[in-house]
Design a protein around this motif. Sequence first.
Motif, PDB file in Angstrom:
ATOM      1  N   GLN A  89       0.895  -1.212   0.191  1.00 50.07           N
ATOM      2  CA  GLN A  89       0.062   0.096  -0.145  1.00 50.07           C
ATOM      3  C   GLN A  89       0.884   1.270   0.041  1.00 50.07           C
ATOM      4  N   SER A  90       0.194   2.491  -0.506  1.00 51.62           N
ATOM      5  CA  SER A  90       0.828   3.713  -0.312  1.00 51.62           C
ATOM      6  C   SER A  90       0.986   4.294   1.145  1.00 51.62           C
ATOM      7  N   GLU A  91       1.695   5.335   1.335  1.00 52.26           N
ATOM      8  CA  GLU A  91       1.842   6.054   2.584  1.00 52.26           C
ATOM      9  C   GLU A  91       0.402   6.387   3.412  1.00 52.26           C
ATOM     10  N   ASP A  92      -0.397   6.854   2.323  1.00 46.53           N
ATOM     11  CA  ASP A  92      -1.558   7.344   2.630  1.00 46.53           C
ATOM     12  C   ASP A  92      -2.342   6.216   3.132  1.00 46.53           C
ATOM     13  N   GLU A  93      -2.461   4.912   2.257  1.00 44.47           N
ATOM     14  CA  GLU A  93      -3.387   4.055   2.783  1.00 44.47           C
ATOM     15  C   GLU A  93      -2.836   3.230   4.127  1.00 44.47           C
ATOM     16  N   THR A 155     -10.372  -5.471   3.538  1.00 40.41           N
ATOM     17  CA  THR A 155     -11.048  -5.747   2.401  1.00 40.41           C
ATOM     18  C   THR A 155     -12.254  -4.928   2.011  1.00 40.41           C
ATOM     19  N   ALA A 156     -13.155  -5.149   0.964  1.00 38.41           N
ATOM     20  CA  ALA A 156     -14.085  -4.381   1.003  1.00 38.41           C
ATOM     21  C   ALA A 156     -14.250  -2.896   0.868  1.00 38.41           C
ATOM     22  N   ALA A 157     -13.488  -2.373  -0.069  1.00 37.93           N
ATOM     23  CA  ALA A 157     -13.286  -0.932  -0.299  1.00 37.93           C
ATOM     24  C   ALA A 157     -14.263  -0.291  -1.111  1.00 37.93           C
ATOM     25  N   PHE A 158     -15.678  -0.894  -0.961  1.00 37.61           N
ATOM     26  CA  PHE A 158     -16.615  -0.197  -2.123  1.00 37.61           C
ATOM     27  C   PHE A 158     -16.940   1.123  -1.757  1.00 37.61           C
ATOM     28  N   GLY A 160     -14.628   3.691  -0.792  1.00 32.34           N
ATOM     29  CA  GLY A 160     -13.593   4.432  -1.055  1.00 32.34           C
ATOM     30  C   GLY A 160     -12.334   3.921  -0.015  1.00 32.34           C
ATOM     31  N   ARG A 161     -12.743   3.489   1.194  1.00 28.72           N
ATOM     32  CA  ARG A 161     -11.818   2.995   2.201  1.00 28.72           C
ATOM     33  C   ARG A 161     -12.058   1.768   2.296  1.00 28.72           C
ATOM     34  N   PRO A 162     -11.177   0.789   2.816  1.00 26.33           N
ATOM     35  CA  PRO A 162     -11.358  -0.607   2.969  1.00 26.33           C
ATOM     36  C   PRO A 162     -11.818  -0.902   4.647  1.00 26.33           C
ATOM     37  N   ASN A 163     -12.223  -2.032   4.738  1.00 25.89           N
ATOM     38  CA  ASN A 163     -12.728  -2.280   6.289  1.00 25.89           C
ATOM     39  C   ASN A 163     -11.867  -3.405   6.631  1.00 25.89           C
ATOM     40  N   ALA A 164     -11.609  -3.625   7.994  1.00 27.51           N
ATOM     41  CA  ALA A 164     -11.119  -4.648   8.429  1.00 27.51           C
ATOM     42  C   ALA A 164     -12.114  -5.834   8.772  1.00 27.51           C
ATOM     43  N   ALA A 165     -12.005  -6.961   8.248  1.00 32.35           N
ATOM     44  CA  ALA A 165     -12.983  -8.109   8.564  1.00 32.35           C
ATOM     45  C   ALA A 165     -12.156  -9.047   9.573  1.00 32.35           C
ATOM     46  N   LEU A 166     -12.889  -9.346  10.835  1.00 32.96           N
ATOM     47  CA  LEU A 166     -12.383  -9.758  11.997  1.00 32.96           C
ATOM     48  C   LEU A 166     -12.757 -11.353  11.885  1.00 32.96           C
ATOM     49  N   ILE A 398      -9.803  -4.903  -6.850  1.00 26.03           N
ATOM     50  CA  ILE A 398      -9.587  -3.547  -7.002  1.00 26.03           C
ATOM     51  C   ILE A 398     -10.980  -2.729  -6.938  1.00 26.03           C
ATOM     52  N   TYR A 399     -11.167  -1.907  -6.372  1.00 22.51           N
ATOM     53  CA  TYR A 399     -12.525  -1.229  -6.005  1.00 22.51           C
ATOM     54  C   TYR A 399     -12.565   0.075  -6.705  1.00 22.51           C
ATOM     55  N   PRO A 400     -13.484   0.135  -7.626  1.00 24.18           N
ATOM     56  CA  PRO A 400     -13.433   1.480  -8.416  1.00 24.18           C
ATOM     57  C   PRO A 400     -13.524   2.727  -7.677  1.00 24.18           C
TER      58      PRO A 400
END
Length: 494
Positions: A89-93, A155-158, A160-166, A398-400
Motif C-alpha cells: 500500500q501507499s503511505e496514505d493507505e 477488504t471491501a473498499a466499495f 473508497g476506504r477498506p474495512n477490517a474483517a475480523l 480493486i474497487y473503482p
Amino acid sequence: MIHSLSLSDLLADHARSRPQVTAVVDGDVRRTYPELDARVTRLADALAGRGVAAGERVVWLGQNSHAVLELLLACSRLGAILCPANWRQSEDELRFVLSDLTPKVVVWEPSDATTAVSESTWVRAGDEYERLVASGSPRDFPQVDDGEPVLALYTAAFDGRPNAALLSSAALVAHSASLLVVRQMEPGFTFLNNGPLFHVGTMMFCLATFQIGGTNVFTPAFDAEEVCRLIDAERVTQAFLFGPMIDAVTAANAGGKYDLSSLRFVSHSAEWDSMITVDGSPWCRSKMGGYGQTEVGGMLTFLGLADGGSGFAGRPSPLVQVRILAPDGTELPPGEVGEICARGKTLFSGYFARPDLNAAKSAYGWHHTGDLGRREPDGTITFIGPKLRMIKSGAENIYPAEVERVLKSHPAVADAAVIGVPDPTWHQAVKAVVALKPDTTATADELVDHVRTQLASYKKPSHVAFVDAIPKRGFTPDYDALDAAHGGGNYPGT
C-alpha cells in the motif's frame, strides 16, 4: 471453556503430539512445534508487557515471514488481534489502516511507505523482533474463548476506504477443517507461503497446514526461481499459484534444473504437468474452483463438492448455510438471481469499528456477501458477480470507488470513473475515464503517477481516457455505458 479450541490451543497440542515435526521454515530458520510453542509463549508475554491485552490490535507491516504466524499465535494466546497489513500500500493507505486500528504494537520491515509512517516505538523485523521475543518469560496464560476475533484482514473498499474483517479462532479452525477435506490434506503436508499473507487465499492454506500439523515454508514474495528451489529443497506439497505465476514457474524450470514432483497441484499445461504430480483431490480436480471472500474465512462454496454440477461455484462448505435472498430477505427459488447470503461456523465476526455496516451486512440474520448468485435446479450455486463494481486483476480485488476517490483529488480532475478492461495476462486491467476542469490540463502519465503515490501500485490505471463528462445514472457513474464506450469487460463472474 471445555468446548473451546483456539489457534493457541492447537499449537500447544501440536507441541505435545508432534514433537519432531518441523512447523516452520524461513531461510535459515527451522523450528519444530515445541520450539514454535516456546517462542510464542515468550512473544505473548513480551507483547503483554507492551500493553497488548484482550481485544487490542497488533500490526505486521512487511512481507511474508514466519513472524506473521508467530504473532498470530501469540495474539491468540492473549485474546488479541493480528492484522497483517498490505505492505504494497501507499503511505496514505497505511496511515489510514494505522489510524483505523490504533494498534498497541507494530512490527515492520523497511520499505518506502513503511519507513515514511514508522515511529520510534515500533519494533523492526529482524534483530529488534528477536530481542522482543527473547525479552518474554515462559508462563501460563488463561484460556481464551475461541469465538473472540484473532485475525483482521482489510477488504471491501466499495465506499473508497477498506474495512477490517475480523475472524475468530473458531471460524478459522472451521474453515481449515473444510479445506482439509476438500484438498485431502494429510500429515506431512508442506505449504509454500509465496502469496501475500495479507490475502485470505494464502492465509487459509497456511492455517489449514498448521491445523493438520504440517510444515509452513515462508518466502518474502513470489519469485519464480526461488519458488522452484524451495519446492525442490523442502518437498513442498502445495503453493499459492495461479495462471501467470504457474507460467513463470514453468519457464524458470524449463531446463528441468529443479525436481518439482513433490508439488501435488492443478493440471495446467503439458509442460507444467510433466514437472509436477497432478493431484486428484476434489480441490485440484476442480481447478481450485468455488466462491469465497475474506468475510467467510476464504471459501464459502467448493466446486470440488459438486462434481458434474451445473453451478460453477459448486456447493457450500459442510459448515455453512447458503441462501439466495431477495432485497426483502425472502429466499428466491432456483433459477432466480439474488444476493448470496450465508451463516455458519466459518463466518467472520463483523468489521472492526463499523457498527452501521455490520448491521446492514447481517440483516435478516444472514451475512450479506454483496455478491449476486443463483441456485441451480440441482442445488449448486452460480456466482453472477458483485452487486457493486469490482475489478479483478490477477489475484487482487480493486474497487473503482477507491481509485476514483484519488483521481478526483487531483486539482485538474472534475470527475472520474474507473472500469475494468480485459487483459491477456491479469484477466483485467484498470482503465480511468476522466473529465478535466475547464482551462486545466493533465496527462495520462501524470494521473497514473498521482494514483501511484496514494494507492498500491497494482491499483493504478493502466489506461486513461479523457472525456467531456462522465455519463451518470442518478448520482453515480453509468458503468454500463462506460464499459460499452471504453471496452470494459471480464468482470468477476462474467
